[in-house]
Every structure is written in C-alpha cells, then in structure tokens.
Design a protein around this motif. Sequence first.
Motif, PDB file in Angstrom:
ATOM      1  N   ALA A   6       0.836  -1.172   0.000  1.00 12.19           N
ATOM      2  CA  ALA A   6       0.000   0.000   0.000  1.00 12.19           C
ATOM      3  C   ALA A   6       0.882   1.237   0.000  1.00 12.19           C
ATOM      4  CB  ALA A   6      -0.915   0.001   1.214  1.00 12.19           C
ATOM      5  N   GLN A   7       1.985   1.145   0.813  1.00  7.58           N
ATOM      6  CA  GLN A   7       2.876   2.276   0.856  1.00  7.58           C
ATOM      7  C   GLN A   7       3.553   2.449  -0.496  1.00  7.58           C
ATOM      8  OE1 GLN A   7       5.852   1.883   3.836  1.00  7.58           O
ATOM      9  NE2 GLN A   7       6.215   4.092   3.869  1.00  7.58           N
ATOM     10  N   PHE A   8       4.016   1.348  -1.101  1.00 10.95           N
ATOM     11  CA  PHE A   8       4.669   1.414  -2.394  1.00 10.95           C
ATOM     12  C   PHE A   8       3.695   1.917  -3.453  1.00 10.95           C
ATOM     13  CE2 PHE A   8       5.840  -0.560  -6.437  1.00 10.95           C
ATOM     14  CZ  PHE A   8       7.073   0.028  -6.605  1.00 10.95           C
ATOM     15  N   SER A   9       2.492   1.451  -3.404  1.00 12.97           N
ATOM     16  CA  SER A   9       1.468   1.838  -4.357  1.00 12.97           C
ATOM     17  C   SER A   9       1.162   3.319  -4.199  1.00 12.97           C
ATOM     18  CB  SER A   9       0.232   0.994  -4.075  1.00 12.97           C
ATOM     19  OG  SER A   9      -0.784   1.311  -4.926  1.00 12.97           O
ATOM     20  N   GLY A  10       1.137   3.876  -2.993  1.00 12.12           N
ATOM     21  CA  GLY A  10       0.890   5.305  -2.757  1.00 12.12           C
ATOM     22  C   GLY A  10       2.047   6.132  -3.281  1.00 12.12           C
ATOM     23  N   GLN A  11       3.280   5.596  -3.058  1.00  9.77           N
ATOM     24  CA  GLN A  11       4.450   6.314  -3.535  1.00  9.77           C
ATOM     25  C   GLN A  11       4.489   6.312  -5.066  1.00  9.77           C
ATOM     26  OE1 GLN A  11       7.749   4.379  -1.713  1.00  9.77           O
ATOM     27  NE2 GLN A  11       7.579   5.558   0.176  1.00  9.77           N
ATOM     28  N   THR A  12       4.120   5.215  -5.678  1.00  5.08           N
ATOM     29  CA  THR A  12       4.126   5.101  -7.127  1.00  5.08           C
ATOM     30  C   THR A  12       3.114   6.069  -7.716  1.00  5.08           C
ATOM     31  OG1 THR A  12       4.667   2.783  -6.895  1.00  5.08           O
ATOM     32  CG2 THR A  12       3.883   3.493  -9.027  1.00  5.08           C
ATOM     33  N   ILE A  13       1.964   6.121  -7.097  1.00  6.34           N
ATOM     34  CA  ILE A  13       0.930   7.027  -7.615  1.00  6.34           C
ATOM     35  C   ILE A  13       1.407   8.458  -7.478  1.00  6.34           C
ATOM     36  CG2 ILE A  13      -1.391   7.908  -7.181  1.00  6.34           C
ATOM     37  CD1 ILE A  13      -2.196   5.064  -6.506  1.00  6.34           C
ATOM     38  N   SER A  14       2.045   8.765  -6.351  1.00  6.15           N
ATOM     39  CA  SER A  14       2.556  10.109  -6.143  1.00  6.15           C
ATOM     40  C   SER A  14       3.627  10.430  -7.171  1.00  6.15           C
ATOM     41  CB  SER A  14       3.167  10.259  -4.759  1.00  6.15           C
ATOM     42  OG  SER A  14       2.176  10.207  -3.778  1.00  6.15           O
ATOM     43  N   PHE A  15       4.514   9.441  -7.410  1.00  5.89           N
ATOM     44  CA  PHE A  15       5.571   9.642  -8.362  1.00  5.89           C
ATOM     45  C   PHE A  15       5.008   9.815  -9.766  1.00  5.89           C
ATOM     46  CE2 PHE A  15       8.591   7.833 -11.422  1.00  5.89           C
ATOM     47  CZ  PHE A  15       9.613   8.720 -11.256  1.00  5.89           C
ATOM     48  N   VAL A  16       4.052   8.972 -10.132  1.00  2.40           N
ATOM     49  CA  VAL A  16       3.445   9.048 -11.466  1.00  2.40           C
ATOM     50  C   VAL A  16       2.722  10.386 -11.608  1.00  2.40           C
ATOM     51  CG1 VAL A  16       1.678   8.060 -12.967  1.00  2.40           C
ATOM     52  CG2 VAL A  16       3.278   6.578 -11.780  1.00  2.40           C
ATOM     53  N   LEU A  17       2.038  10.768 -10.574  1.00  2.12           N
ATOM     54  CA  LEU A  17       1.323  12.056 -10.645  1.00  2.12           C
ATOM     55  C   LEU A  17       2.315  13.208 -10.728  1.00  2.12           C
ATOM     56  CD1 LEU A  17      -1.629  11.616  -8.129  1.00  2.12           C
ATOM     57  CD2 LEU A  17      -1.747  11.770 -10.585  1.00  2.12           C
ATOM     58  N   SER A  18       3.433  13.098  -9.969  1.00  2.00           N
ATOM     59  CA  SER A  18       4.445  14.147 -10.032  1.00  2.00           C
ATOM     60  C   SER A  18       5.072  14.191 -11.417  1.00  2.00           C
ATOM     61  CB  SER A  18       5.545  13.901  -9.002  1.00  2.00           C
ATOM     62  OG  SER A  18       5.027  14.002  -7.718  1.00  2.00           O
ATOM     63  N   LEU A  19       5.376  12.992 -11.951  1.00  2.00           N
ATOM     64  CA  LEU A  19       5.951  12.907 -13.282  1.00  2.00           C
ATOM     65  C   LEU A  19       4.977  13.462 -14.317  1.00  2.00           C
ATOM     66  CD1 LEU A  19       8.408  11.933 -14.880  1.00  2.00           C
ATOM     67  CD2 LEU A  19       7.262   9.752 -15.142  1.00  2.00           C
ATOM     68  N   LEU A  20       3.719  13.096 -14.177  1.00  2.00           N
ATOM     69  CA  LEU A  20       2.690  13.586 -15.092  1.00  2.00           C
ATOM     70  C   LEU A  20       2.576  15.109 -14.969  1.00  2.00           C
ATOM     71  CD1 LEU A  20       0.510  12.791 -17.138  1.00  2.00           C
ATOM     72  CD2 LEU A  20      -1.081  12.618 -15.242  1.00  2.00           C
ATOM     73  N   ALA A  21       2.626  15.628 -13.767  1.00  2.00           N
ATOM     74  CA  ALA A  21       2.554  17.075 -13.562  1.00  2.00           C
ATOM     75  C   ALA A  21       3.756  17.757 -14.183  1.00  2.00           C
ATOM     76  CB  ALA A  21       2.462  17.406 -12.083  1.00  2.00           C
ATOM     77  N   LEU A  22       4.943  17.101 -14.019  1.00  2.00           N
ATOM     78  CA  LEU A  22       6.146  17.656 -14.603  1.00  2.00           C
ATOM     79  C   LEU A  22       6.065  17.662 -16.128  1.00  2.00           C
ATOM     80  CD1 LEU A  22       8.978  18.727 -13.926  1.00  2.00           C
ATOM     81  CD2 LEU A  22       9.797  16.397 -14.110  1.00  2.00           C
ATOM     82  N   VAL A  23       5.581  16.583 -16.716  1.00  2.00           N
ATOM     83  CA  VAL A  23       5.442  16.509 -18.180  1.00  2.00           C
ATOM     84  C   VAL A  23       4.427  17.543 -18.658  1.00  2.00           C
ATOM     85  CG1 VAL A  23       4.626  15.038 -20.065  1.00  2.00           C
ATOM     86  CG2 VAL A  23       6.185  14.118 -18.370  1.00  2.00           C
ATOM     87  N   LEU A  24       3.290  17.604 -17.979  1.00  2.00           N
ATOM     88  CA  LEU A  24       2.258  18.566 -18.383  1.00  2.00           C
ATOM     89  C   LEU A  24       2.757  20.002 -18.192  1.00  2.00           C
ATOM     90  CD1 LEU A  24      -1.026  16.958 -17.030  1.00  2.00           C
ATOM     91  CD2 LEU A  24      -0.331  17.222 -19.403  1.00  2.00           C
ATOM     92  N   GLY A  25       3.500  20.242 -17.139  1.00  2.00           N
ATOM     93  CA  GLY A  25       4.064  21.583 -16.910  1.00  2.00           C
ATOM     94  C   GLY A  25       5.058  21.924 -18.008  1.00  2.00           C
ATOM     95  N   GLY A  26       5.918  20.956 -18.356  1.00  2.00           N
ATOM     96  CA  GLY A  26       6.892  21.179 -19.433  1.00  2.00           C
ATOM     97  C   GLY A  26       6.189  21.438 -20.752  1.00  2.00           C
ATOM     98  N   ALA A  27       5.145  20.648 -21.035  1.00  2.00           N
ATOM     99  CA  ALA A  27       4.383  20.827 -22.279  1.00  2.00           C
ATOM    100  C   ALA A  27       3.723  22.205 -22.274  1.00  2.00           C
ATOM    101  CB  ALA A  27       3.347  19.733 -22.427  1.00  2.00           C
TER     102      ALA A  27
END
Length: 196
Positions: A6-27
Amino acid sequence: MEEEKAQFSGQTISFVLSLLALVLGGAGLYFGMTANQGLAPVRNFVHEGRTGLAEVNKITESYQFRINALDTRIRELESTIGRLKVYGNERDRKIMKMIDALEANNRQISKLSNQLVTFAEAESPAPAADSSEGITTASTVGRSSGSAGTYAIEAGDTFSRIATQQGVSLDALMDANPGVEPRRLRIGQIIDIPGN
C-alpha cells in the motif's frame, strides 16, 4: 507486507502524478513559449499600427489646422473682393456721372460758342454776295445769294458765319446738314445751303 504494498502503491501514484505534472508543466511551458513567439509579430504589428495611427492622426490634425487657416483666409479674401466690387461699382457710377456732366457742359459750351459767333457776325457787315446758285468756290468769294444750293468750306468758315453770309438761320443750316459736325469742318467740304 500489505502495508508495504500500500505504501509502495501510494508512492508510485505520487511519483506518477508528479511525473505527469512535470510533463504537463513542461508541455505547457513549451506551448506557452511557442505561443509567445507566435504572438510577437502580432504584438509588433499592433504596436506599429498604433504608432502609425498616432502619426496619421498627427498629420491629419496638422492638415486640418492648415485647412481651417486657409478657409479663414479665403473668407477674408471673399469679403475684400466684395468690398472692392462695391467700391468699383460706386466709382464706375461716379465716372459715368462725370462723363454725362462733361458732355452736357460740352454741348452747352458749343451752343454758347455758336450764339457768340452769330452775335459777333450779326454785328459785323456782310461782304457782297455772288448771285449764282450751286457750288460756290474761292473764285466767287465763296458765297451764294441765299437760294438753295451747295457751298464749299473755306479757311475760317463756321456754320454761324456761313448762315449769316448766306442769309439763312443757323438752325436751318444745321437741319440741312445733319451728318456734318459743325466743329469739324474741312476746307473743300461741300455742305447744303437751304432756301430762304
């Protein structure tokens, strides 16, 4: 382990969301910069248009000022022309009055001159007249007997003198010669002598 998952899954979602935010911000940053670069010519065009419009407005105001000044000057000139026409018409009327008065004076002087000559000639004795009719010449002393005929003008002749010497009235002599100007007699000119 469930907790770790659950902790890993929460971290992954956070990371994916952060990565997605970073990609969307860059775009978003890329598209914003691209749009900014695309809008730069539009901004420059609008700015140049505003600057050009301001210059056009300045030029238009300058020409409008000149047009107003010229319009005022034209109105002043039209007013001056109107006054000059009035003065000119008045001057022409005065000149015509003066000409009429001078002509009337000239006629009066001519009439008085003829009367004086008639009076002076009436006071002096008339020379002997030749009894022949028709054209009289210097060889017949230039005079006829008073009967109807013609007469050739000699030096020093006037209508008054001729009328007296021919025994006719000045008016009758003038009526018999309507086309002859009494003050412009020429030597040798033929005039008609009316009958008594």
